[in-house]
Design a protein around this motif. Structure first.
Motif, PDB file in Angstrom:
ATOM      1  N   GLN A 238       0.862  -1.184   0.000  1.00 37.36           N
ATOM      2  CA  GLN A 238       0.000   0.000   0.000  1.00 37.36           C
ATOM      3  C   GLN A 238       0.891   1.225   0.000  1.00 37.36           C
ATOM      4  O   GLN A 238       1.839   1.275   0.784  1.00 37.36           O
ATOM      5  N   LYS A 239       0.552   2.175  -0.837  1.00 29.55           N
ATOM      6  CA  LYS A 239       1.368   3.381  -0.888  1.00 29.55           C
ATOM      7  C   LYS A 239       1.278   4.110   0.459  1.00 29.55           C
ATOM      8  O   LYS A 239       0.192   4.450   0.903  1.00 29.55           O
ATOM      9  N   THR A 240       2.409   4.297   1.136  1.00 33.75           N
ATOM     10  CA  THR A 240       2.395   5.041   2.394  1.00 33.75           C
ATOM     11  C   THR A 240       3.558   6.020   2.398  1.00 33.75           C
ATOM     12  O   THR A 240       4.621   5.728   1.859  1.00 33.75           O
ATOM     13  N   GLU A 241       3.307   7.169   2.993  1.00 38.07           N
ATOM     14  CA  GLU A 241       4.369   8.166   3.137  1.00 38.07           C
ATOM     15  C   GLU A 241       5.011   7.918   4.500  1.00 38.07           C
ATOM     16  O   GLU A 241       4.336   7.920   5.515  1.00 38.07           O
ATOM     17  N   MET A 242       6.306   7.622   4.496  1.00 37.50           N
ATOM     18  CA  MET A 242       6.993   7.347   5.757  1.00 37.50           C
ATOM     19  C   MET A 242       7.427   8.628   6.446  1.00 37.50           C
ATOM     20  O   MET A 242       7.749   9.602   5.799  1.00 37.50           O
ATOM     21  N   VAL A 243       7.478   8.576   7.771  1.00 37.37           N
ATOM     22  CA  VAL A 243       8.042   9.679   8.532  1.00 37.37           C
ATOM     23  C   VAL A 243       9.542   9.430   8.616  1.00 37.37           C
ATOM     24  O   VAL A 243       9.968   8.314   8.921  1.00 37.37           O
ATOM     25  N   SER A 244      10.339  10.448   8.326  1.00 38.69           N
ATOM     26  CA  SER A 244      11.790  10.270   8.267  1.00 38.69           C
ATOM     27  C   SER A 244      12.366   9.751   9.571  1.00 38.69           C
ATOM     28  O   SER A 244      11.948  10.154  10.655  1.00 38.69           O
ATOM     29  N   THR A 245      13.332   8.866   9.442  1.00 34.02           N
ATOM     30  CA  THR A 245      14.008   8.291  10.593  1.00 34.02           C
ATOM     31  C   THR A 245      15.463   8.006  10.212  1.00 34.02           C
ATOM     32  O   THR A 245      15.838   8.187   9.060  1.00 34.02           O
ATOM     33  N   ALA A 246      16.270   7.591  11.200  1.00 29.96           N
ATOM     34  CA  ALA A 246      17.701   7.436  10.941  1.00 29.96           C
ATOM     35  C   ALA A 246      17.986   6.343   9.917  1.00 29.96           C
ATOM     36  O   ALA A 246      17.331   5.304   9.895  1.00 29.96           O
ATOM     37  N   VAL A 247      18.953   6.607   9.060  1.00 25.20           N
ATOM     38  CA  VAL A 247      19.464   5.597   8.126  1.00 25.20           C
ATOM     39  C   VAL A 247      20.979   5.616   8.226  1.00 25.20           C
ATOM     40  O   VAL A 247      21.571   6.567   8.743  1.00 25.20           O
ATOM     41  N   THR A 248      21.601   4.557   7.731  1.00 28.86           N
ATOM     42  CA  THR A 248      23.060   4.507   7.806  1.00 28.86           C
ATOM     43  C   THR A 248      23.613   3.563   6.739  1.00 28.86           C
ATOM     44  O   THR A 248      22.843   2.971   5.969  1.00 28.86           O
ATOM     45  N   THR A 249      24.918   3.456   6.682  1.00 31.42           N
ATOM     46  CA  THR A 249      25.592   2.591   5.723  1.00 31.42           C
ATOM     47  C   THR A 249      24.999   1.178   5.738  1.00 31.42           C
ATOM     48  O   THR A 249      24.822   0.606   6.809  1.00 31.42           O
ATOM     49  N   GLY A 250      24.702   0.651   4.565  1.00 38.42           N
ATOM     50  CA  GLY A 250      24.214  -0.715   4.477  1.00 38.42           C
ATOM     51  C   GLY A 250      22.717  -0.829   4.326  1.00 38.42           C
ATOM     52  O   GLY A 250      22.205  -1.879   3.938  1.00 38.42           O
ATOM     53  N   ILE A 251      22.005   0.255   4.604  1.00 41.11           N
ATOM     54  CA  ILE A 251      20.547   0.237   4.429  1.00 41.11           C
ATOM     55  C   ILE A 251      20.220   0.167   2.940  1.00 41.11           C
ATOM     56  O   ILE A 251      20.813   0.882   2.135  1.00 41.11           O
ATOM     57  N   VAL A 252      19.275  -0.723   2.578  1.00 39.66           N
ATOM     58  CA  VAL A 252      18.797  -0.785   1.197  1.00 39.66           C
ATOM     59  C   VAL A 252      17.417  -0.133   1.180  1.00 39.66           C
ATOM     60  O   VAL A 252      16.460  -0.685   1.699  1.00 39.66           O
ATOM     61  N   GLN A 253      17.355   1.078   0.649  1.00 43.96           N
ATOM     62  CA  GLN A 253      16.096   1.807   0.611  1.00 43.96           C
ATOM     63  C   GLN A 253      15.551   1.798  -0.809  1.00 43.96           C
ATOM     64  O   GLN A 253      16.291   1.644  -1.771  1.00 43.96           O
ATOM     65  N   VAL A 254      14.241   1.949  -0.940  1.00 42.45           N
ATOM     66  CA  VAL A 254      13.613   1.899  -2.258  1.00 42.45           C
ATOM     67  C   VAL A 254      12.984   3.253  -2.555  1.00 42.45           C
ATOM     68  O   VAL A 254      12.168   3.756  -1.790  1.00 42.45           O
ATOM     69  N   THR A 255      13.382   3.849  -3.682  1.00 49.20           N
ATOM     70  CA  THR A 255      12.881   5.177  -4.050  1.00 49.20           C
ATOM     71  C   THR A 255      11.437   5.067  -4.558  1.00 49.20           C
ATOM     72  O   THR A 255      10.939   3.965  -4.783  1.00 49.20           O
ATOM     73  N   HIS A 256      10.792   6.222  -4.763  1.00 44.96           N
ATOM     74  CA  HIS A 256       9.425   6.217  -5.271  1.00 44.96           C
ATOM     75  C   HIS A 256       9.345   5.555  -6.647  1.00 44.96           C
ATOM     76  O   HIS A 256       8.315   5.023  -7.026  1.00 44.96           O
ATOM     77  N   GLU A 257      10.456   5.581  -7.399  1.00 47.28           N
ATOM     78  CA  GLU A 257      10.464   4.950  -8.729  1.00 47.28           C
ATOM     79  C   GLU A 257      10.630   3.437  -8.621  1.00 47.28           C
ATOM     80  O   GLU A 257      10.584   2.735  -9.626  1.00 47.28           O
ATOM     81  N   GLY A 258      10.897   2.926  -7.411  1.00 53.23           N
ATOM     82  CA  GLY A 258      11.009   1.480  -7.228  1.00 53.23           C
ATOM     83  C   GLY A 258      12.411   0.925  -7.313  1.00 53.23           C
ATOM     84  O   GLY A 258      12.600  -0.292  -7.326  1.00 53.23           O
ATOM     85  N   ASP A 259      13.406   1.806  -7.411  1.00 54.82           N
ATOM     86  CA  ASP A 259      14.793   1.341  -7.505  1.00 54.82           C
ATOM     87  C   ASP A 259      15.437   1.238  -6.130  1.00 54.82           C
ATOM     88  O   ASP A 259      15.369   2.171  -5.340  1.00 54.82           O
ATOM     89  N   PRO A 260      16.110   0.111  -5.864  1.00 50.81           N
ATOM     90  CA  PRO A 260      16.811   0.012  -4.582  1.00 50.81           C
ATOM     91  C   PRO A 260      18.129   0.798  -4.603  1.00 50.81           C
ATOM     92  O   PRO A 260      18.813   0.830  -5.633  1.00 50.81           O
ATOM     93  N   ILE A 261      18.457   1.403  -3.481  1.00 54.62           N
ATOM     94  CA  ILE A 261      19.738   2.094  -3.314  1.00 54.62           C
ATOM     95  C   ILE A 261      20.370   1.573  -2.028  1.00 54.62           C
ATOM     96  O   ILE A 261      19.721   1.529  -0.991  1.00 54.62           O
ATOM     97  N   ILE A 262      21.624   1.139  -2.133  1.00 53.40           N
ATOM     98  CA  ILE A 262      22.346   0.745  -0.917  1.00 53.40           C
ATOM     99  C   ILE A 262      23.082   1.976  -0.411  1.00 53.40           C
ATOM    100  O   ILE A 262      23.871   2.568  -1.152  1.00 53.40           O
ATOM    101  N   LEU A 263      22.828   2.381   0.818  1.00 54.47           N
ATOM    102  CA  LEU A 263      23.524   3.547   1.352  1.00 54.47           C
ATOM    103  C   LEU A 263      24.958   3.163   1.714  1.00 54.47           C
ATOM    104  O   LEU A 263      25.199   2.126   2.313  1.00 54.47           O
TER     105      LEU A 263
END
Lengths: 328, 225
Positions: A238-263
């Motif tokens: 379900q499309k949800t807008e997340m509230v920002s929280t801490a991220v760090t090296t190694g996190i795999v986040q997914v952009t709105h376009e659906g692409d994963p990014i490894i920090l």
């Protein structure tokens, strides 16, 4: 004592093991992308592990040694030469005055680290020598190294260090011993150990399946902040807008376009994208040695196994430290 | 009482998440928790990073993840049971709302069907809470913006937003500490420096601070330089 940058290559910068304690003010940890190689280079040189080193990217850079000095190169992406002599990685090297180290591209790895015995004299900003270019802090005036930059050493060379070296006719000294090389262990498809991320459950079932079962290729749009992955697209149930929280090296986040990014090392401190996975911290150095185009696959592990892998890495680093200087 | 969610974001970083909402009450709890941790840290503690509704604790090899989890869980119970007084500083920030600096002010005015004067009056009418610092060093996420001022982010982010730019997006307002690309609508600029690594602390604002904007003229802005 000093060295002068003749060519900085595609990107070279001063880095240490990171800027700790200021993330609450938005200052990223940063530091060497491959902290194991940076640490090894310092250990070989007899330095403190957190001493500043030069991080070179892919084909490397070239330097003039203004005085004779000991140094070490660890990592991958390039081969180094003085004249016709190839300088082996992972060994203590003695470089005679006015020698030029030049590099060429190699088939494996992405980043190489040059440490000098005694360490570079770098002004620490917020407790670290690491260059963080987005804020213009650390390293050489907050920027990447450029032609003509001169880097002084913190202390004069301990000449005794050269007594155990094999001397080449050119005057270059090479230690008999060497440390293990991380980069040589890389395969065609790199297996990266990963754990389910905090928002794993929010992704749709095909995303949950694909993250650990499909292959990705590292995009050319990758940098010290993050590696963009090409392959399957990912989406939330379900499309949800997340509230920002801490991220760090190694996190795999997914952009709105659906692409994963490894920090990676210069990851921002806070992020708002859903986090489908996170990389085992022990695998980050290996990831830092992968270049655009390389294929990777995530292998799912549990938290306990991830912690065990980290402990194993720190044990082998300790073992390496105690073995330095011993004949191989 | 809130039952927090506790999870790793790294082998040596654990987040305690109280809420997925932007609320002052939760953020007060986050900051209270940060202060409790910093005033009596466990062995191996490195740093704590507050966000809207969560706090992340970084640690080293001198402590296990299991110990940190238990510690955070116990501490959250203690902190929830104490009164949460605001400890943040009250800070007034001068802002010049001249459209030459607040370049998106005319667009915002048109979008909201308000005069530029009305927007300035609204933006300076209330106190904002600094929920967290992030995005880039020294960038404060502040809220909650009056409902009448809510605007979307830019369709295409600006390539360069000048340092000091005061901007709005959704329910939030923030200040760009350095020249970076950004997607928020810029309505003014402060002459104050938001991030300076040579000062302690390096960030002008801190999570938990209370901010009120004070309008200044272009002449006054230029005199600050």
């Amino acid at each position: 004592m000093s060295i002068t940058i003749l060519k900085p290559g595609m990107m070279s910068s001063l880095q240490d093991l990171g800027r700790w304690g200021f993330q609450q003010f938005g200052v990223p940890i940063g530091g060497a992308m491959d902290k194991v190689s940076a640490t090894l280079a310092n250990i070989i040189c007899g330095n403190d592990e957190n001493e500043a080193v030069i991080e070179m990217t892919l084909h490397g850079a070239s330097f003039m040694f203004n005085e004779s000095a000991c140094c070490a190169i660890v990592g991958g992406g390039c081969k180094a030469f003085v004249g016709d002599d190839e300088l082996p990685f992972n060994r203590l090297l003695w470089i005679p005055a006015f020698s030029t180290i030049r590099t060429t591209a190699s088939a494996q790895g992405c980043r190489s680290y040059l440490a000098v015995s005694g360490g570079f004299k770098v002004k620490k900003i917020l407790g670290s020598a690491s260059t963080y270019t987005p804020s213009g802090i650390g390293g050489m005036d907050g920027r990447n190294l450029a032609t003509g930059d001169m880097l002084s050493f913190k202390r004069e060379q301990d000449f005794q260090a050269t007594s155990t070296l094999k001397m080449l006719p050119s005057g270059i000294g090479i230690s008999h011993w060497h440390t293990a090389n991380l980069v040589s262990e890389m395969s065609t498809v790199l297996i990266v150990h990963a754990i389910m991320g905090p928002e794993f459950d929010l992704f749709n079932s095909s995303s949950q399946e694909n993250i650990f079962n499909s292959e990705f290729s590292i995009s050319s749009q990758s940098n010290r902040m993050g590696y963009r992955l090409e392959g399957k697209k990912f989406a939330l149930e379900q499309k949800t807008e997340m509230v920002s929280t801490a991220v760090t090296t190694g996190i795999v986040q997914v952009t709105h376009e659906g692409d994963p990014i490894i920090l990676m090392a210069d990851a921002q401190t806070i992020g708002g994208y859903p986090r489908i996975a996170r990389i085992c911290a022990a695998d980050i150095p290996l990831l830092a040695q992968t270049r655009p185009g390389i294929k990777i696959k995530f292998k799912e592990i549990k938290q306990e196994e991830s912690e065990d892998r980290c402990k194993e890495l720190s044990r082998s680093l300790k073992k390496l430290k105690s073995g330095i200087g011993m004949p191989s | 009482m809130i039952i927090p969610r506790i999870y790793n974001i790294h082998d040596q970083a654990i987040t305690i998440e109280f809420s997925q909402e932007i609320s002052e009450g939760t953020n007060l709890l986050v900051i209270a928790m940060q202060h409790a941790i910093e005033s009596n840290p466990i062995k191996g503690f490195v740093e704590a990073v507050p966000a809207y509704g969560s706090l992340t604790v970084y640690f080293n090899e001198h402590v296990s993840a299991a110990t940190v989890r238990t510690w955070l869980s116990d501490l959250s119970v203690q902190v929830s049971n104490t009164s949460l007084a605001t400890e943040g500083k009250q800070i007034s920030i001068p802002v010049c709302y001249d459209p030459s600096l607040g370049v998106d002010l005319p667009w915002v005015a048109e979008h909201l069907n308000l005069s530029m004067e009305a927007i300035i009056a609204l933006h300076t009418s209330i106190e904002y809470r600094v929920y967290m610092i992030g995005f880039i060093p020294g960038f404060p996420y502040m809220g909650t913006l009056p409902t009448a001022l809510e605007v979307p982010r830019k369709q295409t982010p600006s390539m360069k937003i000048p340092a000091g730019s005061v901007a709005i997006a959704g329910k939030q307002t923030g200040i760009y500490p350095a020249e970076v690309p950004g997607g928020w609508q810029v309505i003014g600029r402060t002459p104050l420096r938001m991030f300076d690594p040579s000062t302690t602390p390096c960030s002008f604002l801190n999570a938990g601070d209370i901010v009120q904007f004070k309008p200044i003229t272009l002449e006054a802005f230029n005199q600050y330089q």
